[in-house]
Each structure stands twice: as C-alpha cells, then as structure tokens.
Design a protein around this motif. Structure first.
Motif, PDB file in Angstrom:
ATOM      1  N   ILE A   1       4.255   5.632  -5.576  1.00  0.00           N
ATOM      2  CA  ILE A   1       4.258   5.644  -7.041  1.00  0.00           C
ATOM      3  C   ILE A   1       3.228   6.638  -7.565  1.00  0.00           C
ATOM      4  O   ILE A   1       3.499   7.384  -8.516  1.00  0.00           O
ATOM      5  CB  ILE A   1       4.018   4.218  -7.590  1.00  0.00           C
ATOM      6  N   CYS A   2       2.049   6.684  -6.938  1.00  0.00           N
ATOM      7  CA  CYS A   2       1.012   7.641  -7.353  1.00  0.00           C
ATOM      8  C   CYS A   2       1.489   9.079  -7.174  1.00  0.00           C
ATOM      9  O   CYS A   2       1.307   9.922  -8.062  1.00  0.00           O
ATOM     10  CB  CYS A   2      -0.269   7.412  -6.570  1.00  0.00           C
ATOM     11  N   ILE A   3       2.113   9.375  -6.049  1.00  0.00           N
ATOM     12  CA  ILE A   3       2.631  10.721  -5.796  1.00  0.00           C
ATOM     13  C   ILE A   3       3.707  11.069  -6.815  1.00  0.00           C
ATOM     14  O   ILE A   3       3.744  12.187  -7.346  1.00  0.00           O
ATOM     15  CB  ILE A   3       3.154  10.836  -4.348  1.00  0.00           C
TER      16      ILE A   3
ATOM     17  N   LEU B   1       4.048   9.886  -9.907  1.00  0.00           N
ATOM     18  CA  LEU B   1       3.434  10.096 -11.225  1.00  0.00           C
ATOM     19  C   LEU B   1       2.698  11.431 -11.295  1.00  0.00           C
ATOM     20  O   LEU B   1       2.783  12.139 -12.306  1.00  0.00           O
ATOM     21  CB  LEU B   1       2.488   8.942 -11.550  1.00  0.00           C
ATOM     22  N   ILE B   2       2.005  11.804 -10.230  1.00  0.00           N
ATOM     23  CA  ILE B   2       1.304  13.093 -10.219  1.00  0.00           C
ATOM     24  C   ILE B   2       2.302  14.245 -10.262  1.00  0.00           C
ATOM     25  O   ILE B   2       2.087  15.245 -10.946  1.00  0.00           O
ATOM     26  CB  ILE B   2       0.385  13.179  -8.979  1.00  0.00           C
ATOM     27  N   SER B   3       3.418  14.119  -9.570  1.00  0.00           N
ATOM     28  CA  SER B   3       4.444  15.161  -9.587  1.00  0.00           C
ATOM     29  C   SER B   3       5.042  15.328 -10.975  1.00  0.00           C
ATOM     30  O   SER B   3       5.223  16.444 -11.459  1.00  0.00           O
ATOM     31  CB  SER B   3       5.546  14.840  -8.586  1.00  0.00           C
TER      32      SER B   3
ATOM     33  N   PHE C   1       2.508   1.681  -3.409  1.00  0.00           N
ATOM     34  CA  PHE C   1       1.519   2.151  -4.377  1.00  0.00           C
ATOM     35  C   PHE C   1       1.273   3.651  -4.228  1.00  0.00           C
ATOM     36  O   PHE C   1       1.215   4.393  -5.208  1.00  0.00           O
ATOM     37  CB  PHE C   1       0.211   1.365  -4.208  1.00  0.00           C
ATOM     38  N   LEU C   2       1.139   4.145  -2.980  1.00  0.00           N
ATOM     39  CA  LEU C   2       0.930   5.563  -2.747  1.00  0.00           C
ATOM     40  C   LEU C   2       2.129   6.395  -3.192  1.00  0.00           C
ATOM     41  O   LEU C   2       1.981   7.470  -3.773  1.00  0.00           O
ATOM     42  CB  LEU C   2       0.616   5.818  -1.278  1.00  0.00           C
TER      43      LEU C   2
ATOM     44  N   THR D   1       0.824  -1.200   0.000  1.00  0.00           N
ATOM     45  CA  THR D   1       0.000   0.000   0.000  1.00  0.00           C
ATOM     46  C   THR D   1       0.862   1.255   0.000  1.00  0.00           C
ATOM     47  O   THR D   1       0.599   2.200  -0.750  1.00  0.00           O
ATOM     48  CB  THR D   1      -0.928   0.002   1.233  1.00  0.00           C
ATOM     49  N   LYS D   2       1.916   1.253   0.821  1.00  0.00           N
ATOM     50  CA  LYS D   2       2.802   2.412   0.879  1.00  0.00           C
ATOM     51  C   LYS D   2       3.534   2.614  -0.442  1.00  0.00           C
ATOM     52  O   LYS D   2       3.677   3.737  -0.924  1.00  0.00           O
ATOM     53  CB  LYS D   2       3.807   2.260   2.016  1.00  0.00           C
TER      54      LYS D   2
END
Length: 117
Positions: free
Chosen positions: A27-29, A31-33, A24-25, A21-22
């Motif tokens: 990686i999401c941060i 990609l958004i950056s 995944f979060l 979970t950590k």
C-alpha cells in the motif's frame, strides 16, 4: 527437555502478521507511486516553456551586429560612444590600440565571418 509449541493458533497469528506487513508495504509503494505520477503531471503542465516550444524557431540564424560598431563587454556601442569611453579612460580616441586597451572590439567583416555570422 523443552517441548515445541505446536499450537495451530500461534502459526496462524504469525502468518497473518507476516501478511499484514507485506500488505502495508504494498500500500505504501502504491501511494508513493500515485503521488509521484501526480507530481510529475503537475510539474509538466505548469511549465509554459514546453507549451510555447513549437512557436520558437530554433534554427533561425543568430542576429548580426552592425559593421563599424564596437562590442564593449557584451554591450553594443556606436563609434561615437566607443570614442567617449576611450576618452573617459584618458586615452587617445584616434589611436586604434586605445580601443583594444579599454576592451572594445571593433566589429568587422572578418570578425563576423570568423564567428559564423
């Protein structure tokens, strides 16, 4: 009495699930950056106003209006055009107050000094 489940396999699964979970979060941060940086660069390069910024002299004086002309709601009128506007409104073009009644402002030296031109 209930016994605790001290199975080492369940502890490993819980730890891995928490790490998953950590990760995944994170990686999401990431990609958004990256998307935000790319969008920012694209928006900045597509604006031509910033490219021509150095070519515009921002400190040049404001243009002056010719003396004796009239400002009619932002439109510059010659004395003849202003007189025609006054006549079209049914007023006397020889009376200076008629120009004020229709909203025409005569450009004088005092007016230019007052406005800073």
């Amino acid at each position: 009495m209930k016994q605790k489940n001290n199975n080492p396999k369940t502890r490993v699964v819980r730890v891995l699930y928490g790490l998953k979970t950590k990760i995944f979060l994170l990686i999401c941060i990431f990609l958004i950056s990256v998307f935000g940086i790319l969008l920012s660069n694209w928006l900045m390069t597509s604006q031509t106003a910033f490219a021509n910024f150095g070519k515009v002299d921002l400190l040049q004086p404001a243009p002056t209006q010719p003396l004796g002309y009239y400002d009619y709601f932002g439109k510059l009128l010659s004395p003849q055009e202003a007189a025609q506007v006054v006549v079209n409104k049914g007023l006397d073009s020889n009376d200076t107050i008629s120009y004020q009644r229709v909203g025409a402002v005569k450009i004088t030296q005092e007016l230019q000094q007052f406005s800073g031109n």
